[in-house]
Design an enzyme around this catalytic site. Sequence first.
Site, short mmCIF file in Angstrom:
data_model
loop_
_atom_site.label_atom_id
_atom_site.label_comp_id
_atom_site.label_asym_id
_atom_site.label_seq_id
_atom_site.Cartn_x
_atom_site.Cartn_y
_atom_site.Cartn_z
N HIS A 161 9.22 -28.74 -5.09
CA HIS A 161 8.41 -27.45 -5.02
C HIS A 161 7.07 -28.07 -4.31
O HIS A 161 6.06 -27.28 -4.46
CB HIS A 161 8.07 -26.90 -6.20
CG HIS A 161 9.38 -26.66 -7.12
ND1 HIS A 161 9.90 -25.44 -7.18
CD2 HIS A 161 9.95 -27.52 -7.98
CE1 HIS A 161 10.98 -25.66 -7.88
NE2 HIS A 161 10.90 -26.62 -8.72
N SER A 282 -7.52 -32.30 20.88
CA SER A 282 -8.01 -30.85 20.94
C SER A 282 -8.96 -30.86 22.11
O SER A 282 -9.86 -31.61 22.28
CB SER A 282 -8.48 -30.50 19.72
OG SER A 282 -9.46 -29.35 19.89
N LYS A 288 -9.99 -34.29 16.64
CA LYS A 288 -8.69 -33.89 16.24
C LYS A 288 -7.65 -34.82 17.02
O LYS A 288 -7.75 -35.30 18.06
CB LYS A 288 -8.48 -32.70 16.81
CG LYS A 288 -9.05 -31.32 16.00
CD LYS A 288 -8.47 -31.04 14.50
CE LYS A 288 -7.01 -30.75 14.56
NZ LYS A 288 -6.93 -29.24 14.30
N GLU A 295 5.80 -31.26 15.73
CA GLU A 295 5.69 -29.82 15.57
C GLU A 295 6.75 -29.18 16.54
O GLU A 295 7.35 -28.29 16.23
CB GLU A 295 4.18 -28.87 15.98
CG GLU A 295 3.26 -29.43 14.99
CD GLU A 295 1.73 -29.17 15.33
OE1 GLU A 295 1.16 -28.07 14.92
OE2 GLU A 295 1.30 -29.89 16.21
N LYS A 330 27.96 -22.02 29.09
CA LYS A 330 27.10 -23.16 29.60
C LYS A 330 25.60 -23.12 29.42
O LYS A 330 25.13 -24.21 28.87
CB LYS A 330 27.36 -23.41 31.09
CG LYS A 330 29.05 -23.72 31.28
CD LYS A 330 29.32 -23.64 32.74
CE LYS A 330 30.72 -23.14 32.79
NZ LYS A 330 30.85 -21.57 32.27
N1 ARG Z 1 32.40 -19.74 36.82
C1 ARG Z 1 33.63 -19.48 35.75
C2 ARG Z 1 32.91 -19.94 34.36
O1 ARG Z 1 32.14 -20.35 34.11
C3 ARG Z 1 34.75 -20.30 36.23
C4 ARG Z 1 35.77 -19.77 35.79
C5 ARG Z 1 36.27 -18.50 36.46
N2 ARG Z 1 37.42 -18.11 36.30
C6 ARG Z 1 37.99 -16.68 36.59
N3 ARG Z 1 39.04 -16.19 36.32
N4 ARG Z 1 37.09 -16.01 37.29
O2 ARG Z 1 33.63 -19.58 33.49
#
Ligand code: ARG
Length: 466
Positions: A161, A282, A288, A295, A330
């Site tokens: 705690h 700072s 500081k 952080e 991605k």
């Molecule tokens: N740029 C697409 C992705 O990142 C690649 C695959 C595209 N496939 C398709 N059937 N349009 O997923």
Amino acid sequence: MTDQSSNQMWGGRFAAGPDAIMEAINASIGFDQRMAAQDIAGSRAHAAMLAATGVITDSDAQAIREGLLTVLSEIERGEFKFSTALEDIHMNVEARLKEIIGDPAGRLHTGRSRNDQVATDFKLWVRDQLDAAESGLLALIRALLAQAEAGADWVMPGFTHLQTAQPVTWGHHMMAYVEMFGRDLSRVRDARTRMNESPLGAAALAGTSFPIDRQMTAEALSFDRPAANSLDAVSDRDFALEFLSTASICAVHLSRFAEELVIWSSAQFRFVTLSDRFSTGSSIMPQKKNPDAAELIRAKVGRIFGANTALMMVMKGLPLAYSKDMQEDKEQVFDAADNWMLALAAMEGMVKDMTANRESLASAAGSGFSTATDLADWLVRVLGLPFRDAHHVTGSLVAIAEKKGCDLPDLTLEDMQSVKSEITDDVYSVLTVENSVHSRQSYGGTAPDQVRAQIKRWKALVGCEY
Ligand code: ARG
């Protein structure tokens, strides 16, 4: 007739090119160019396999494989012109290959699809990041082991705690994080093993009628085996989700430690001094020295876990097999990976550089009646009291000490005996913090011998030389 502006890769049935907004929402080249090296490695393996199985000629395969190396070097030198009209890294590379080698480029896409291509590229990219995470975690664990070894028997308060609970050793506290990052390391390795199946050759979703050799491409790309179901191979993003959830758990550990460093480096605690290299000043308060790196590491968990949540939501409702939704995988993974690696490196740097202030740790260790449990244990061991009664007696003694404004070892024997007449002088031997930590010899306990045994075990596990 096909309009000039329709897509050169798939525009056969299209009379017109896309609206600018369509192009903007559809293109991934802005970010998936980070997978260029993986895309080219995958294509080179695919071309070699197509030749080996007689699907294309050796000379076409050779032209393709060499041309792809030229494309790669253009990209690496920053000379490649990425085109949004060509959507993604796959079509950008292939279109440039065609400019360089001409017609044979058109044979590269035989027996595959962008669906297995992107899954392969992305897996290779994530696999590299798991390797980087493994190195980062090992480096951090080694830095913690060095800290633990230096202060295996330094006493400090242990908290529950955030209130003083019982004395522990500095080494023990450092080793708690070694355990956490050690589990992260095992999750990283585990995820890498599980993900290491090649999607390449699954084609669009159903496999292909060409006599391809998926074993061969899997081996060329250092996968353990080809993925066994083509529908799954193109639509699986478990590997990315596992990457993100592993990163999230590790980020939680990094964040908890960062929080402790923020507290410990404050003027009120002074448990540690962070190096100038990992602190900031700072602009208005000259005195500081701020723990900004800690952080920011603490904050990284927010975006990493955000990426995990985002991709979980992207995937959760998708019917098999590929849907364009999956292109959203991605940026989340790229951002999480960048910030995870940075946080690991920053934490390693901070831990390597920081100085534990042995005196401050020791003086705090005895405050807050931290040896009260040792007193209760003495009453059990020496006077034979049931633990519950011993707890009560100790509580009364704490109340007396609190009223007198002193610590437990400062109570007189009369004070002690006023609560329990059988208490003897011997009790004082257990009220020191050194005695307290040395007595905790149970496996995994805070006694320096136990801590040193764990340091030894971990050094052997991570192959430590420092
Ligand atoms: N740029 C697409 C992705 O990142 C690649 C695959 C595209 N496939 C398709 N059937 N349009 O997923």
